[in-house]
Design an enzyme around this catalytic site. Structure first.
Site, PDB file in Angstrom:
ATOM      1  N   LYS A 151     -14.026  -6.360  -5.474  1.00 28.92           N
ATOM      2  CA  LYS A 151     -14.759  -5.520  -4.774  1.00 28.92           C
ATOM      3  C   LYS A 151     -16.163  -6.398  -4.157  1.00 28.92           C
ATOM      4  O   LYS A 151     -16.557  -6.356  -2.981  1.00 28.92           O
ATOM      5  CB  LYS A 151     -15.129  -4.218  -5.201  1.00 28.92           C
ATOM      6  CG  LYS A 151     -13.969  -3.412  -5.327  1.00 28.92           C
ATOM      7  CD  LYS A 151     -14.407  -2.006  -6.103  1.00 28.92           C
ATOM      8  CE  LYS A 151     -13.222  -1.020  -6.079  1.00 28.92           C
ATOM      9  NZ  LYS A 151     -13.755   0.173  -6.476  1.00 28.92           N
TER      10      LYS A 151
ATOM     11  N   LYS B 232      -0.191  -2.697  -2.937  1.00 35.15           N
ATOM     12  CA  LYS B 232      -0.059  -1.338  -3.155  1.00 35.15           C
ATOM     13  C   LYS B 232      -0.562  -0.295  -1.831  1.00 35.15           C
ATOM     14  O   LYS B 232      -1.431  -0.970  -1.149  1.00 35.15           O
ATOM     15  CB  LYS B 232      -1.122  -0.573  -4.083  1.00 35.15           C
ATOM     16  CG  LYS B 232      -0.700  -1.091  -5.651  1.00 35.15           C
ATOM     17  CD  LYS B 232      -1.415  -0.122  -6.560  1.00 35.15           C
ATOM     18  CE  LYS B 232      -2.726  -0.062  -6.396  1.00 35.15           C
ATOM     19  NZ  LYS B 232      -3.510   0.821  -7.416  1.00 35.15           N
TER      20      LYS B 232
ATOM     21  N   LYS C  58      -5.655   3.500   1.004  1.00 34.50           N
ATOM     22  CA  LYS C  58      -6.384   4.370   1.978  1.00 34.50           C
ATOM     23  C   LYS C  58      -7.027   3.489   2.836  1.00 34.50           C
ATOM     24  O   LYS C  58      -7.396   3.876   4.180  1.00 34.50           O
ATOM     25  CB  LYS C  58      -7.445   5.516   1.420  1.00 34.50           C
ATOM     26  CG  LYS C  58      -6.426   6.636   0.810  1.00 34.50           C
ATOM     27  CD  LYS C  58      -7.449   7.745   0.423  1.00 34.50           C
ATOM     28  CE  LYS C  58      -7.931   7.463  -1.069  1.00 34.50           C
ATOM     29  NZ  LYS C  58      -8.911   8.543  -1.657  1.00 34.50           N
TER      30      LYS C  58
END
Length: 359
Positions: A144, A225, A228
């Protein structure tokens, strides 16, 4: 001295890839009440992977355990910039989605994390027991922070400690997790051990409840994966997608140039993702799905999978839209859940404060 020994042992376990033992409750926490805790960030409408990988199991856990808490973890969501009005709406949207998926406030405690101040307060205490090298070991910080050009916030760096506080605040014994969250639960387990070692046995060591559903991959890149945050609009199927949107997304899904339907995640990840989705929404095994699909070309099979997904999601989508129209009810659900969560959290936090000398 003793605390540093525990920390060194924890680092050694990580380097060797050894998971902490979680078989027995710690001495002094005799037969703790079995309690499940899990949280979800209010960062957009959940997608098909969220539902099949986590939310379905949340519903079933309500039947298996007498004490279950599910939190909309809005404090975690602000580790990245959020629009205030959008965040407020997202909390209610997530509440509607969870209820539509089958989370039952009569069987579980559904609440908004930020409305229970003991989460952040216990998070501070646990952060004082956590070393910087320990947090740097967590892969999600690296991922991140790199996505933010190495300018990640202190909150982003320390949010795994807040995750630990979320769990330990309720003396939780079980936590449903995916593979990508396993190391964060290990941090929770280690912090419980460090606290117990320094101050005496208090926290149960929470155990992982690993999901059994297949990982749902992106429809545009089956090597990653479903997410969103995927910028490609065709990559992710959301719970509120219309039937036409679902059909289009599956029609455009990346597969390969072999027409036969087979299940081989290594050699045919795209088609295998279709099979995994089909299996998950119907309850059939991948082998049964492949057997039923003999004679179908891949393009035809995509339509079959789309129809199965539509059948599964249509009642959820309709219930989400109905609930979103009654914000007063959604706020009432969260208020009741918050009241119950505080009833459980306040005495635990009070005892922690007394144990460490703050009261």
């Amino acid at each position: 001295m003793a605390l540093s020994i525990v920390r060194r042992a924890t680092r050694c376990r990580l380097r060797r890839g050894i998971r902490p033992l979680t078989t027995d409750p710690p001495r002094g926490v005799q037969n703790p009440t079995p309690r499940v805790f899990s949280g979800i960030q209010p960062t957009g409408i959940p997608h098909l992977g969220n539902y099949l990988g986590a939310l379905q199991s949340w519903v079933s856990l309500q039947e298996e355990f007498s004490s279950v808490l599910y939190s909309i973890v809005d404090l975690h969501s602000i580790t990245v910039p959020q629009n205030p009005d959008a965040l407020r709406d997202s909390v209610l949207d997530m509440t509607a989605c969870l209820l539509a998926c089958g989370v039952n406030p009569a069987k579980s405690c559904l609440f908004q994390q930020s409305q229970v101040p003991e989460h952040a307060q216990l998070g501070w205490i646990l952060s004082c027991l956590t070393s910087l090298p320990r947090l740097r070991h967590l892969p999600q910080w690296k991922m991140k922070s790199e996505s933010q050009k190495n300018e990640g916030s202190v909150g982003l760096f320390t949010y795994p400690v807040l995750q630990a506080a979320d769990i330990l605040l309720y003396l939780s014994t079980h936590v449903p997790v995916g593979d990508d969250q396993a190391q964060h639960l290990q941090l929770t387990q280690d912090l419980a051990r460090i606290f117990n070692y320094q101050y005496g046995e208090f926290f149960p060591i929470p155990r992982a409840l690993m999901g059994s559903s297949k990982k749902i991959r992106s429809l545009r890149d089956p090597l990653v994966k479903m997410s969103k945050s995927d910028p490609h609009t065709l990559a992710t199927v959301r719970l509120t997608d219309t039937p036409d949107e679902i059909v289009m997304k599956f029609r455009k899904a990346v597969t390969d140039f072999t027409s036969e339907v087979t299940y081989d995640p290594e050699k045919r990840p795209g088609v295998s993702n279709m099979v995994a989705i089909h299996s998950a929404v119907t309850g059939l095994s991948p082998e049964e799905v492949v057997k039923q699909s003999r004679g179908l070309e891949t393009a035809q099979y995509k339509h079959v999978v789309a129809e199965a997904v539509i059948t599964k999601l249509t009642p959820i989508r309709e219930e989400v839209h109905r609930l979103r129209g009654d914000k007063g009810f959604l706020r009432e659900v969260l208020t009741r859940g918050t009241h119950r969560a505080r009833e459980l959290a306040a005495p635990v936090y009070d005892k922690v404060c007394r144990i460490i000398g703050l009261r």
